[in-house]
Motif scaffolding. Structure first.
Motif, short mmCIF file in Angstrom:
data_model
loop_
_atom_site.label_atom_id
_atom_site.label_comp_id
_atom_site.label_asym_id
_atom_site.label_seq_id
_atom_site.Cartn_x
_atom_site.Cartn_y
_atom_site.Cartn_z
N LYS A 81 0.85 -1.19 0.00
CA LYS A 81 0.00 0.00 0.00
C LYS A 81 0.89 1.24 0.00
O LYS A 81 1.90 1.29 0.70
CB LYS A 81 -0.90 0.00 1.24
N VAL A 82 0.51 2.24 -0.79
CA VAL A 82 1.31 3.47 -0.93
C VAL A 82 0.60 4.62 -0.23
O VAL A 82 -0.59 4.86 -0.45
CB VAL A 82 1.53 3.80 -2.42
N ILE A 83 1.35 5.36 0.61
CA ILE A 83 0.85 6.54 1.30
C ILE A 83 1.91 7.62 1.22
O ILE A 83 3.10 7.35 1.44
CB ILE A 83 0.49 6.24 2.77
N GLU A 84 1.53 8.86 0.94
CA GLU A 84 2.51 9.93 0.73
C GLU A 84 3.05 10.52 2.01
O GLU A 84 4.22 10.87 2.09
CB GLU A 84 1.89 11.04 -0.13
N THR A 85 2.24 10.69 3.04
CA THR A 85 2.67 11.42 4.23
C THR A 85 3.05 10.47 5.37
O THR A 85 2.38 9.46 5.61
CB THR A 85 1.57 12.36 4.72
N THR A 86 4.11 10.83 6.07
CA THR A 86 4.60 9.99 7.16
C THR A 86 3.59 9.92 8.30
O THR A 86 3.39 8.86 8.90
CB THR A 86 5.94 10.54 7.69
N ASP A 87 2.94 11.05 8.62
CA ASP A 87 1.97 11.07 9.72
C ASP A 87 0.85 10.05 9.49
O ASP A 87 0.50 9.27 10.39
CB ASP A 87 1.37 12.46 9.88
N ILE A 88 0.27 10.06 8.29
CA ILE A 88 -0.82 9.13 8.00
C ILE A 88 -0.30 7.70 7.98
O ILE A 88 -0.95 6.76 8.45
CB ILE A 88 -1.49 9.48 6.65
N MET A 89 0.90 7.50 7.43
CA MET A 89 1.50 6.18 7.41
C MET A 89 1.62 5.61 8.81
O MET A 89 1.27 4.46 9.09
CB MET A 89 2.87 6.25 6.74
N MET A 90 2.12 6.42 9.74
CA MET A 90 2.30 5.96 11.12
C MET A 90 0.96 5.75 11.83
O MET A 90 0.83 4.86 12.68
CB MET A 90 3.16 6.96 11.90
N GLN A 91 -0.05 6.54 11.50
CA GLN A 91 -1.38 6.32 12.05
C GLN A 91 -1.92 4.97 11.60
O GLN A 91 -2.53 4.23 12.38
CB GLN A 91 -2.34 7.45 11.61
N MET A 92 -1.69 4.64 10.34
CA MET A 92 -2.14 3.36 9.80
C MET A 92 -1.43 2.21 10.51
O MET A 92 -2.04 1.20 10.87
CB MET A 92 -1.88 3.30 8.30
N VAL A 93 -0.12 2.34 10.69
CA VAL A 93 0.64 1.29 11.37
C VAL A 93 0.19 1.15 12.82
O VAL A 93 -0.01 0.03 13.31
CB VAL A 93 2.15 1.59 11.30
N ALA A 94 0.01 2.26 13.51
CA ALA A 94 -0.40 2.23 14.92
C ALA A 94 -1.77 1.57 15.10
O ALA A 94 -2.03 0.94 16.13
CB ALA A 94 -0.42 3.64 15.50
N SER A 95 -2.62 1.70 14.09
CA SER A 95 -3.96 1.10 14.18
C SER A 95 -3.97 -0.34 13.69
O SER A 95 -5.04 -0.95 13.57
CB SER A 95 -4.96 1.93 13.38
#
Length: 302
Positions: free
Chosen positions: A220-234
């Motif tokens: 899965k591709v995501i541009e922003t680090t903040d959203i990427m880390m939110q996805m991982v944390a969830s």
């Protein structure tokens, strides 16, 4: 004789697709531009375009001249802008190109003291390049390239500024949370979240998964680090980041950085510049400041 104005015409006709559009963009009449085009082809003794109705398609000779225009015209424009800044008593703008998505946080920590030390220099950051980061350097679209993967070319210089470890970032509730390191096969059933970069330029693939003939369950591709880390944390997936950045996020999010393989993956960040720009004081100062920055936390831990 081939002149700069001819290259401007070739570039603009290609951009606009017609003489009418190019004439408007160049602020000349269509008849004047038609005369210029005809005279150019007569001087070169070869057609530059083939006409297809109202549109124009470049010949092989025209394609060559277009490539020349795309290389040379940005250099003229950059030189004119620099001269204008000198005339106005300004030093100019330091244009930084980024080939390292997670390096923005690092860049901000370097730019802040840099702007304080050089109040007459502006900073601009570019991420998307028409011809890639190396092409942007050669084409004078940028002055400094931030990259983890330097490509040595005549006329360019790459200075290492800090080392770092690439790690896997998982949620603290992940099944691998108690492991000391992760193996490639353990990612075969994972959703891997990355920045929008070709897989052959992602270390998680080139130095970890691909040599082991392993592919993740889903990419899965995501541009922003903040959203990427939110996805991982969830618990929506895992991601690969520099350890220093992963640990910054882990301070306030339920995340755990894991070593990739028993020995880990060590990397370096480089700043690329043109050798002809060595005498530009504010550019050299930026490189020096980047190298002086304390990034001990970015180094590979044992």
């Amino acid at each position: 004789m081939l002149e700069r104005s001819h290259l401007m015409v070739i570039r603009e006709v290609e951009r606009q697709g017609s003489l009418t559009g190019a004439a408007e963009a160049l602020n000349v009449t269509q008849s004047a531009l038609s005369h210029t085009v005809k005279k150019l082809e007569q001087q070169l003794a070869t057609p530059v375009w083939t006409r297809e109705g109202r549109s124009m398609r470049l010949t092989q000779a025209g394609q060559y001249l277009l490539r020349l225009a795309n290389r040379m015209l940005p250099q003229f424009e950059h030189a004119e802008e620099r001269m204008k800044q000198y005339a106005q008593g300004e030093r100019g703008t330091l244009r930084i190109g980024m080939e390292c998505h997670p390096c923005y946080q690092w860049l901000l920590k370097v730019v802040s003291p840099y702007l304080a030390r050089w109040p007459d220099v502006d900073v601009d950051v570019k991420q998307r390049f028409q011809f890639g980061g190396i092409g942007a350097l050669f084409g004078y679209d940028i002055d400094v390239l931030v990259t983890p993967d330097p490509l040595q070319k005549p006329g360019l210089r790459f200075e290492p500024v800090f080392d770092y470890e690439q790690v896997l970032v998982i949620s603290d509730g992940h099944a691998l949370a108690n492991e000391r390191y992760v193996t490639p096969t353990q990612l075969a059933e994972e959703v891997l979240i990355t920045y929008p970069v070709e897989t052959d330029r992602l270390d998680i693939y080139t130095q970890f998964l691909t040599p082991a003939n392993v592919v993740p369950k889903r990419h899965k591709v995501i541009e922003t680090t903040d959203i990427m880390m939110q996805m991982v944390a969830s618990g929506r997936g895992v991601a690969a980041l520099p350890r220093w950045l992963a640990e910054e996020y882990a301070e306030w999010m339920p995340l755990i950085p894991l070593r990739l393989g028993k020995k880990g993956i060590s990397k370096q960040i480089f700043l690329g510049t043109r050798e002809v720009d060595d005498t530009i004081d504010y550019l050299a100062a930026f490189v020096a400041l980047a190298r002086e920055s304390d990034w001990s936390g970015a180094r590979l831990r044992t």
